[in-house]
Design a protein around this motif. Structure first.
Motif, PDB file in Angstrom:
ATOM      1  N   GLY A 270       0.826  -1.195   0.000  1.00 14.38           N
ATOM      2  CA  GLY A 270       0.000   0.000   0.000  1.00 14.38           C
ATOM      3  C   GLY A 270       0.859   1.241   0.000  1.00 14.38           C
ATOM      4  O   GLY A 270       1.945   1.274   0.581  1.00 14.38           O
ATOM      5  N   ARG A 271       0.350   2.264  -0.650  1.00 14.71           N
ATOM      6  CA  ARG A 271       1.144   3.477  -0.830  1.00 14.71           C
ATOM      7  C   ARG A 271       1.381   4.237   0.459  1.00 14.71           C
ATOM      8  O   ARG A 271       2.277   5.060   0.547  1.00 14.71           O
ATOM      9  N   THR A 272       0.555   3.964   1.474  1.00  6.58           N
ATOM     10  CA  THR A 272       0.657   4.746   2.700  1.00  6.58           C
ATOM     11  C   THR A 272       1.572   4.125   3.736  1.00  6.58           C
ATOM     12  O   THR A 272       1.715   4.666   4.830  1.00  6.58           O
ATOM     13  N   PHE A 273       2.212   2.997   3.426  1.00  2.04           N
ATOM     14  CA  PHE A 273       3.036   2.327   4.427  1.00  2.04           C
ATOM     15  C   PHE A 273       4.134   3.246   4.940  1.00  2.04           C
ATOM     16  O   PHE A 273       4.411   3.291   6.128  1.00  2.04           O
ATOM     17  N   SER A 274       4.755   4.006   4.041  1.00  2.00           N
ATOM     18  CA  SER A 274       5.866   4.866   4.466  1.00  2.00           C
ATOM     19  C   SER A 274       5.396   5.989   5.378  1.00  2.00           C
ATOM     20  O   SER A 274       6.203   6.591   6.088  1.00  2.00           O
ATOM     21  N   ARG A 275       4.103   6.266   5.379  1.00  2.00           N
ATOM     22  CA  ARG A 275       3.567   7.326   6.226  1.00  2.00           C
ATOM     23  C   ARG A 275       2.928   6.782   7.501  1.00  2.00           C
ATOM     24  O   ARG A 275       2.314   7.524   8.264  1.00  2.00           O
ATOM     25  N   ALA A 276       3.099   5.502   7.724  1.00  2.00           N
ATOM     26  CA  ALA A 276       2.468   4.862   8.884  1.00  2.00           C
ATOM     27  C   ALA A 276       3.471   4.538   9.981  1.00  2.00           C
ATOM     28  O   ALA A 276       4.582   4.095   9.701  1.00  2.00           O
ATOM     29  N   ALA A 277       3.050   4.771  11.205  1.00  2.00           N
ATOM     30  CA  ALA A 277       3.788   4.217  12.336  1.00  2.00           C
ATOM     31  C   ALA A 277       3.460   2.733  12.416  1.00  2.00           C
ATOM     32  O   ALA A 277       2.349   2.318  12.066  1.00  2.00           O
ATOM     33  N   ILE A 278       4.421   1.950  12.856  1.00  2.00           N
ATOM     34  CA  ILE A 278       4.210   0.517  12.982  1.00  2.00           C
ATOM     35  C   ILE A 278       4.469   0.095  14.424  1.00  2.00           C
ATOM     36  O   ILE A 278       5.492   0.467  15.022  1.00  2.00           O
ATOM     37  N   GLY A 279       3.560  -0.661  14.939  1.00  2.19           N
ATOM     38  CA  GLY A 279       3.719  -1.172  16.288  1.00  2.19           C
ATOM     39  C   GLY A 279       3.747  -2.692  16.276  1.00  2.19           C
ATOM     40  O   GLY A 279       3.174  -3.328  15.395  1.00  2.19           O
ATOM     41  N   TRP A 280       4.436  -3.247  17.259  1.00  4.06           N
ATOM     42  CA  TRP A 280       4.405  -4.687  17.482  1.00  4.06           C
ATOM     43  C   TRP A 280       3.695  -4.939  18.814  1.00  4.06           C
ATOM     44  O   TRP A 280       3.980  -4.281  19.822  1.00  4.06           O
ATOM     45  N   PHE A 281       2.801  -5.900  18.773  1.00  5.77           N
ATOM     46  CA  PHE A 281       2.086  -6.343  19.964  1.00  5.77           C
ATOM     47  C   PHE A 281       2.236  -7.854  20.051  1.00  5.77           C
ATOM     48  O   PHE A 281       2.584  -8.506  19.073  1.00  5.77           O
ATOM     49  N   ARG A 282       1.962  -8.389  21.219  1.00  7.31           N
ATOM     50  CA  ARG A 282       1.988  -9.842  21.353  1.00  7.31           C
ATOM     51  C   ARG A 282       0.861 -10.295  22.270  1.00  7.31           C
ATOM     52  O   ARG A 282       0.381  -9.536  23.103  1.00  7.31           O
ATOM     53  N   GLN A 283       0.451 -11.529  22.060  1.00  6.28           N
ATOM     54  CA  GLN A 283      -0.598 -12.091  22.890  1.00  6.28           C
ATOM     55  C   GLN A 283      -0.255 -13.527  23.222  1.00  6.28           C
ATOM     56  O   GLN A 283      -0.119 -14.368  22.321  1.00  6.28           O
ATOM     57  N   ALA A 284      -0.092 -13.783  24.491  1.00  5.50           N
ATOM     58  CA  ALA A 284       0.180 -15.133  24.978  1.00  5.50           C
ATOM     59  C   ALA A 284      -1.144 -15.816  25.309  1.00  5.50           C
ATOM     60  O   ALA A 284      -2.145 -15.134  25.567  1.00  5.50           O
ATOM     61  N   PRO A 285      -1.168 -17.134  25.320  1.00  5.37           N
ATOM     62  CA  PRO A 285      -2.418 -17.853  25.635  1.00  5.37           C
ATOM     63  C   PRO A 285      -2.986 -17.425  26.977  1.00  5.37           C
ATOM     64  O   PRO A 285      -2.273 -17.385  27.982  1.00  5.37           O
ATOM     65  N   GLY A 286      -4.262 -17.097  26.968  1.00  6.90           N
ATOM     66  CA  GLY A 286      -4.937 -16.712  28.203  1.00  6.90           C
ATOM     67  C   GLY A 286      -4.639 -15.314  28.687  1.00  6.90           C
ATOM     68  O   GLY A 286      -5.084 -14.926  29.771  1.00  6.90           O
ATOM     69  N   LYS A 287      -3.882 -14.558  27.912  1.00  6.33           N
ATOM     70  CA  LYS A 287      -3.525 -13.200  28.320  1.00  6.33           C
ATOM     71  C   LYS A 287      -4.007 -12.187  27.302  1.00  6.33           C
ATOM     72  O   LYS A 287      -4.313 -12.520  26.163  1.00  6.33           O
ATOM     73  N   GLU A 288      -4.073 -10.940  27.729  1.00  4.45           N
ATOM     74  CA  GLU A 288      -4.477  -9.878  26.830  1.00  4.45           C
ATOM     75  C   GLU A 288      -3.323  -9.498  25.902  1.00  4.45           C
ATOM     76  O   GLU A 288      -2.154  -9.697  26.214  1.00  4.45           O
ATOM     77  N   ARG A 289      -3.707  -8.927  24.775  1.00  5.22           N
ATOM     78  CA  ARG A 289      -2.702  -8.435  23.852  1.00  5.22           C
ATOM     79  C   ARG A 289      -1.957  -7.281  24.511  1.00  5.22           C
ATOM     80  O   ARG A 289      -2.566  -6.401  25.112  1.00  5.22           O
ATOM     81  N   GLU A 290      -0.627  -7.281  24.388  1.00  2.42           N
ATOM     82  CA  GLU A 290       0.163  -6.239  25.029  1.00  2.42           C
ATOM     83  C   GLU A 290       1.128  -5.595  24.038  1.00  2.42           C
ATOM     84  O   GLU A 290       1.620  -6.226  23.102  1.00  2.42           O
ATOM     85  N   PHE A 291       1.385  -4.338  24.287  1.00  2.00           N
ATOM     86  CA  PHE A 291       2.301  -3.562  23.472  1.00  2.00           C
ATOM     87  C   PHE A 291       3.721  -4.046  23.694  1.00  2.00           C
ATOM     88  O   PHE A 291       4.132  -4.355  24.819  1.00  2.00           O
ATOM     89  N   VAL A 292       4.502  -4.084  22.602  1.00  7.99           N
ATOM     90  CA  VAL A 292       5.894  -4.498  22.684  1.00  7.99           C
ATOM     91  C   VAL A 292       6.819  -3.359  22.251  1.00  7.99           C
ATOM     92  O   VAL A 292       7.710  -2.961  22.988  1.00  7.99           O
ATOM     93  N   ALA A 293       6.605  -2.853  21.042  1.00  7.87           N
ATOM     94  CA  ALA A 293       7.482  -1.810  20.508  1.00  7.87           C
ATOM     95  C   ALA A 293       6.774  -1.086  19.387  1.00  7.87           C
ATOM     96  O   ALA A 293       5.833  -1.616  18.785  1.00  7.87           O
ATOM     97  N   ALA A 294       7.237   0.120  19.091  1.00 13.84           N
ATOM     98  CA  ALA A 294       6.655   0.883  17.998  1.00 13.84           C
ATOM     99  C   ALA A 294       7.699   1.813  17.410  1.00 13.84           C
ATOM    100  O   ALA A 294       8.690   2.160  18.075  1.00 13.84           O
ATOM    101  N   ILE A 295       7.444   2.211  16.179  1.00 17.06           N
ATOM    102  CA  ILE A 295       8.348   3.116  15.481  1.00 17.06           C
ATOM    103  C   ILE A 295       7.518   4.065  14.640  1.00 17.06           C
ATOM    104  O   ILE A 295       6.492   3.677  14.070  1.00 17.06           O
ATOM    105  N   THR A 296       7.926   5.319  14.596  1.00 15.94           N
ATOM    106  CA  THR A 296       7.186   6.308  13.823  1.00 15.94           C
ATOM    107  C   THR A 296       7.404   6.119  12.328  1.00 15.94           C
ATOM    108  O   THR A 296       8.253   5.345  11.902  1.00 15.94           O
TER     109      THR A 296
END
Length: 125
Positions: free
Chosen positions: A26-52
């Motif tokens: 997609g053309r807008t990828f370069s204008r998007a911040a990207i975040g990484w999240f993770r979800q372990a079994p039985g747990k809520e999704r949690e923030f890991v890292a992000a970049i502008t």
């Protein structure tokens, strides 16, 4: 619109390393911040890292600081998450997500607009 595909997950022993990739289309990828999240079994999704969108600012959850490194290559429409010194508690499905730049600061999954399907990371003891 941005489409995201994660890769690089797998089974690794504790203490090892992995490099996760998030490929965007997609053309807008370069204008998007990207975040990484993770979800372990039985747990809520949690923030890991992000970049502008430009890669000029990064943000990490306290529990991963010093072990995880996020980087962005807009020429390749890709974001990478280098994970070192893996621990068994890092076992989870890892997702990348795209959103506006402020999302990289808020660390909230509600602020991200597009999500990949995830890649499994399993760390054995």
């Amino acid at each position: 619109q941005v489409q995201l595909v994660e890769s690089g997950g797998g089974l690794v022993q504790a203490g090892g390393s992995l490099r996760l990739s998030c490929a965007g289309s997609g053309r807008t990828f370069s204008r998007a911040a990207i975040g990484w999240f993770r979800q372990a079994p039985g747990k809520e999704r949690e923030f890991v890292a992000a970049i502008t969108s430009t890669g000029g600012r990064t943000n990490y959850a306290d529990i991963v600081k010093g072990r995880f490194t996020i980087s962005k290559d807009n020429a390749k429409n890709s974001v990478y998450l280098q994970i070192d010194s893996l621990k068994t508690e890092d076992t989870a499905v890892y997702y990348c997500a795209a959103g506006p730049d402020f999302a990289a600061v808020t660390m909230s999954f509600d602020d991200y607009d597009y999500w990949g399907l995830g890649t499994q990371v399993t760390v054995s003891s």
